[in-house]
Design a protein around this motif. Structure first.
Motif, PDB file in Angstrom:
ATOM      1  N   LEU A 124      -3.530   8.996   1.786  1.00 53.16           N
ATOM      2  CA  LEU A 124      -2.535  10.291   1.742  1.00 53.16           C
ATOM      3  C   LEU A 124      -3.552  11.811   1.917  1.00 53.16           C
ATOM      4  O   LEU A 124      -2.662  12.700   2.447  1.00 53.16           O
ATOM      5  CB  LEU A 124      -2.193  10.433   0.254  1.00 53.16           C
ATOM      6  N   HIS A 125      -4.856  11.520   1.924  1.00 54.86           N
ATOM      7  CA  HIS A 125      -5.749  12.943   2.159  1.00 54.86           C
ATOM      8  C   HIS A 125      -5.738  12.904   3.800  1.00 54.86           C
ATOM      9  O   HIS A 125      -5.723  13.734   4.372  1.00 54.86           O
ATOM     10  CB  HIS A 125      -6.889  13.014   1.461  1.00 54.86           C
ATOM     11  N   GLU A 126      -6.033  11.614   4.448  1.00 54.10           N
ATOM     12  CA  GLU A 126      -6.167  11.476   5.616  1.00 54.10           C
ATOM     13  C   GLU A 126      -5.166  11.654   6.540  1.00 54.10           C
ATOM     14  O   GLU A 126      -4.965  12.509   7.504  1.00 54.10           O
ATOM     15  CB  GLU A 126      -6.892  10.032   6.001  1.00 54.10           C
ATOM     16  N   PHE A 127      -3.834  11.191   6.139  1.00 57.26           N
ATOM     17  CA  PHE A 127      -2.487  11.393   6.875  1.00 57.26           C
ATOM     18  C   PHE A 127      -1.409  11.894   5.947  1.00 57.26           C
ATOM     19  O   PHE A 127      -0.435  11.096   5.731  1.00 57.26           O
ATOM     20  CB  PHE A 127      -2.031  10.018   7.364  1.00 57.26           C
ATOM     21  N   HIS A 156      -8.524   0.889   0.283  1.00 58.08           N
ATOM     22  CA  HIS A 156      -8.861   1.795  -0.678  1.00 58.08           C
ATOM     23  C   HIS A 156      -9.857   1.220  -1.669  1.00 58.08           C
ATOM     24  O   HIS A 156     -10.608   1.862  -2.177  1.00 58.08           O
ATOM     25  CB  HIS A 156      -7.618   1.975  -1.505  1.00 58.08           C
ATOM     26  N   GLN A 157      -9.924  -0.150  -1.682  1.00 56.57           N
ATOM     27  CA  GLN A 157     -11.007  -1.035  -2.253  1.00 56.57           C
ATOM     28  C   GLN A 157     -12.182  -0.624  -1.934  1.00 56.57           C
ATOM     29  O   GLN A 157     -13.357  -0.336  -2.352  1.00 56.57           O
ATOM     30  CB  GLN A 157     -10.903  -2.424  -2.460  1.00 56.57           C
ATOM     31  N   LEU A 158     -12.357  -0.645  -0.403  1.00 54.27           N
ATOM     32  CA  LEU A 158     -13.694  -0.180   0.218  1.00 54.27           C
ATOM     33  C   LEU A 158     -13.988   1.115   0.217  1.00 54.27           C
ATOM     34  O   LEU A 158     -15.301   1.528   0.065  1.00 54.27           O
ATOM     35  CB  LEU A 158     -13.323  -0.551   1.766  1.00 54.27           C
ATOM     36  N   ASP A 159     -13.020   2.032   0.158  1.00 51.07           N
ATOM     37  CA  ASP A 159     -13.250   3.482   0.136  1.00 51.07           C
ATOM     38  C   ASP A 159     -13.871   3.738  -1.459  1.00 51.07           C
ATOM     39  O   ASP A 159     -14.976   4.564  -1.352  1.00 51.07           O
ATOM     40  CB  ASP A 159     -11.848   4.278   0.118  1.00 51.07           C
ATOM     41  N   LEU A 208      -4.197   0.719  10.078  1.00 51.38           N
ATOM     42  CA  LEU A 208      -3.040   1.316   9.318  1.00 51.38           C
ATOM     43  C   LEU A 208      -2.424   2.516  10.035  1.00 51.38           C
ATOM     44  O   LEU A 208      -1.146   2.850   9.934  1.00 51.38           O
ATOM     45  CB  LEU A 208      -3.641   1.685   8.030  1.00 51.38           C
ATOM     46  N   TYR A 209      -3.069   3.384  10.849  1.00 46.98           N
ATOM     47  CA  TYR A 209      -2.593   4.448  11.402  1.00 46.98           C
ATOM     48  C   TYR A 209      -1.673   4.093  12.533  1.00 46.98           C
ATOM     49  O   TYR A 209      -0.561   4.735  12.734  1.00 46.98           O
ATOM     50  CB  TYR A 209      -3.722   5.293  11.968  1.00 46.98           C
ATOM     51  N   ARG A 210      -2.015   3.110  13.055  1.00 45.42           N
ATOM     52  CA  ARG A 210      -1.155   2.397  14.272  1.00 45.42           C
ATOM     53  C   ARG A 210       0.240   2.204  13.749  1.00 45.42           C
ATOM     54  O   ARG A 210       1.166   2.437  14.214  1.00 45.42           O
ATOM     55  CB  ARG A 210      -1.987   1.397  14.863  1.00 45.42           C
TER      56      ARG A 210
END
Length: 81
Positions: free
Chosen positions: A9-12, A37-40, A72-74
């Motif tokens: 949500l911050h990124e996109f 999100h777990q990795l982040d 995810l962006y794709r």
């Protein structure tokens, strides 16, 4: 960057609606979203030195996060089209 939030949500922010819709309707997206999100969270703990891992492992985690973000962006762009 140290301590930066990289959640989607911050990124996109422009894809807020698509993120919600895909999390609900697309199991694959939801799994990738959760893994991202777990990795982040884990990477932030490493950067804050709450969790200590070898540099190579931290770099591997960051690369995986970037791969997930790209995928995810794709998917978000396709859903918006």
């Amino acid at each position: 960057m140290l301590g930066e939030h990289h959640d989607l949500l911050h990124e996109f922010p422009e894809f807020r609606d698509q993120i919600h819709a895909l999390k609900v309707s697309n199991g694959h997206f939801a799994r990738l979203f959760d893994e991202y999100h777990q990795l982040d969270r884990q990477i932030r703990r490493i950067e804050q030195q709450v969790e200590i891992v070898p540099d190579e492992e931290a770099e591997t985690l960051k690369k995986r996060r970037l791969q997930l973000k790209d995928e995810l962006y794709r998917m978000l762009r396709q859903a918006a089209a």
